[in-house]
Design a protein around this motif. Structure first.
Motif, short mmCIF file in Angstrom:
data_model
loop_
_atom_site.label_atom_id
_atom_site.label_comp_id
_atom_site.label_asym_id
_atom_site.label_seq_id
_atom_site.Cartn_x
_atom_site.Cartn_y
_atom_site.Cartn_z
N LEU A 126 39.36 51.42 43.67
CA LEU A 126 38.77 50.08 43.70
C LEU A 126 39.63 49.13 44.52
N GLN A 127 39.00 48.41 45.45
CA GLN A 127 39.69 47.41 46.25
C GLN A 127 39.45 46.03 45.61
N LEU A 128 40.50 45.47 45.02
CA LEU A 128 40.36 44.17 44.37
C LEU A 128 40.28 43.05 45.40
N GLY A 174 40.40 39.18 37.63
CA GLY A 174 41.59 38.86 38.40
C GLY A 174 41.46 39.22 39.85
N GLN A 175 42.58 39.11 40.55
CA GLN A 175 42.63 39.39 41.98
C GLN A 175 44.03 39.84 42.35
N LYS A 197 34.82 34.30 47.06
CA LYS A 197 34.49 32.89 46.88
C LYS A 197 35.14 32.33 45.62
N ASP A 198 35.10 33.08 44.55
CA ASP A 198 35.68 32.63 43.29
C ASP A 198 36.23 33.85 42.58
N TYR A 199 37.53 33.87 42.35
CA TYR A 199 38.14 35.05 41.77
C TYR A 199 37.67 35.28 40.34
N ARG A 200 37.08 34.28 39.67
CA ARG A 200 36.59 34.44 38.31
C ARG A 200 35.08 34.69 38.26
#
Length: 429
Positions: free
Chosen positions: A347-349, A388-389, A287-290
């Motif tokens: 980890l899956q970003l 981040g993403q 929804k929101d990368y931050r």
């Protein structure tokens, strides 16, 4: 009686460094001097046999090549077709001991870092380096035509003409361009050229080991106008000849900081910047990368890994103790702790398609990783710590991978497009 077979034996080729050559010459001179002294004590100087021995050509080999070369090498003036007159010294085939050790040092990473010297091949690359303000220390050529495009009237350095087969021996190209230059490596992050059209983007190269890919990435970064390029310790040397050739002179057009540890890399990230990882995997939208969903992501990873039995007890404890909002007091330790890195490796970003991400809001950091091995755990941790993403470049026809230099170019020019559109709208308003 056994017949003895005779045959030709090929002598081993020995390549000496300048220091080794000097020691060998000193030995030869000492041996020659002792031989002359012994002859004088035995009274050989008064008979004819001594004259014959002294006149034999073999004794000439005991002389110092440095002194004999200094006597034989004469400056030659040459006029190019454009009217430029320059001086050079011709190295004959037996004088090429001056040329070989220089090339060997320039092609060795250890010697490059020690002497701060790099090798550039081809008139175009040498001309770009000279125009960018790089310091030329020595020039070698085999064909006068190869010098036509160079500013020979402004080059105040030693210039040598070498045999074409000698130059071809040290060239990385099938058809050598006929000219090589030894330049001084510039200081970290320094360039002499005045920069224009710079965009607020920091490009990070993570374990890029292919010279062609790294050179192309540097070229793309300079063409887009990146603020700086950071290379981690796992990358190939940026001053390696193949990287320089792939960069096409762009090493001198963008600040590059080389051989960095990850804890140093993150210190170059601008405050409140958007940190993204170039990826070619599937889109995992958020929804929101931050948003502060990092602890939940780690817990999900913990549950998945525990069910598979993939993590050891130390890694499980590291995930439970990992505090995202603690101020990162142990940042250096976490970038080197194997349990923490094992956690981030899986980890899956969260990710989005590159053109759906808004890069115009703030400065950006783009991390580009090794094409075959994927992003390092340290790279994932750096992206994760900065909310981040991953930025995905979608591909058709079930194509599994994309060259990392191509993906870098696609994403960087999209960032520049968004920034250009924003600037245009701001001017109109």
């Amino acid at each position: 009686m056994r017949e003895r077979r005779s045959g030709l034996r090929r002598n081993m080729l020995q390549v000496l460094t300048p220091d080794e050559e000097e020691r060998k010459l000193a030995k030869s001179r000492a041996k020659s001097k002792s031989a002359k002294v012994s002859q004088s004590h035995m009274g050989y100087n008064n008979n004819t046999s001594a004259v014959k021995v002294q006149n034999q050509p073999v004794n000439q080999k005991l002389q110092s090549p440095a002194s004999s070369k200094g006597e034989r090498l004469q400056s030659v003036q040459k006029r190019l077709e454009n009217g430029t007159v320059f001086e050079y010294k011709a190295l004959r085939e037996k004088d090429d001991s001056r040329f070989g050790p220089v090339m060997m040092c320039a092609k060795s990473r250890k010697h490059r870092e020690k002497k701060k010297e790099m090798l550039l091949e081809g008139s175009r690359l040498i001309k770009d380096a000279v125009e960018a303000g790089s310091v030329l220390k020595m020039l070698f050529f085999s064909r006068v035509e190869a010098l036509e495009d160079l500013p020979m009237d402004t080059l105040k350095v030693p210039i040598y003409k070498v045999q074409h087969h000698s130059l071809k021996l040290w060239s990385d190209l099938v058809t050598p361009p006929g000219v090589m230059g030894i330049f001084q490596i510039p200081n970290q992050g320094e360039i002499s050229m005045e920069r224009t059209d710079v965009i607020p983007v920091t490009l990070v190269c993570d374990n890029i080991r292919d010279p062609g890919n790294l050179g192309t990435i540097i070229r793309v970064g300079a063409a887009v106008g990146c603020e700086r390029i950071l290379c981690t310790k796992g990358c190939v040397d940026i001053w390696e000849p193949k990287v320089l050739r792939s960069g096409a002179g762009c090493h001198f057009r963008v600040p590059i900081i080389n051989n960095l540890e990850w804890e140093t890399v993150v210190s170059y990230f601008p405050a409140e910047s958007m940190v993204c990882l170039a990826d070619v995997g599937k889109v995992r939208q958020s929804k929101d990368y931050r948003s502060r969903l990092r602890v939940e992501d780690l817990r999900k990873l913990l549950e998945q890994s525990t069910s598979k039995g993939a993590l050891d007890q130390g890694t499980l404890q590291a995930s439970e103790d990992f505090d995202m909002d603690s101020g990162s007091n142990n940042e250096k330790t976490l970038y080197r702790d194997r349990h923490t890195l094992a956690l981030f490796k899986r980890l899956q970003l969260p990710s989005n398609v590159y053109h759906q991400v808004d890069f115009s809001r703030t400065s950006s950091v783009l991390v580009v990783s090794n094409e075959s091995e994927g992003p390092s755990p340290q790279a994932k941790k750096a992206v994760f710590d900065n909310y981040g993403q991953a930025v995905v470049v979608p591909m058709a026809m079930n194509v599994e991978s994309l060259n990392n230099s191509v993906a870098t170019g696609v994403i960087l020019f999209e960032i520049k497009r968004q920034l250009t559109v924003k600037d245009k709208i701001d001017v109109e308003n």
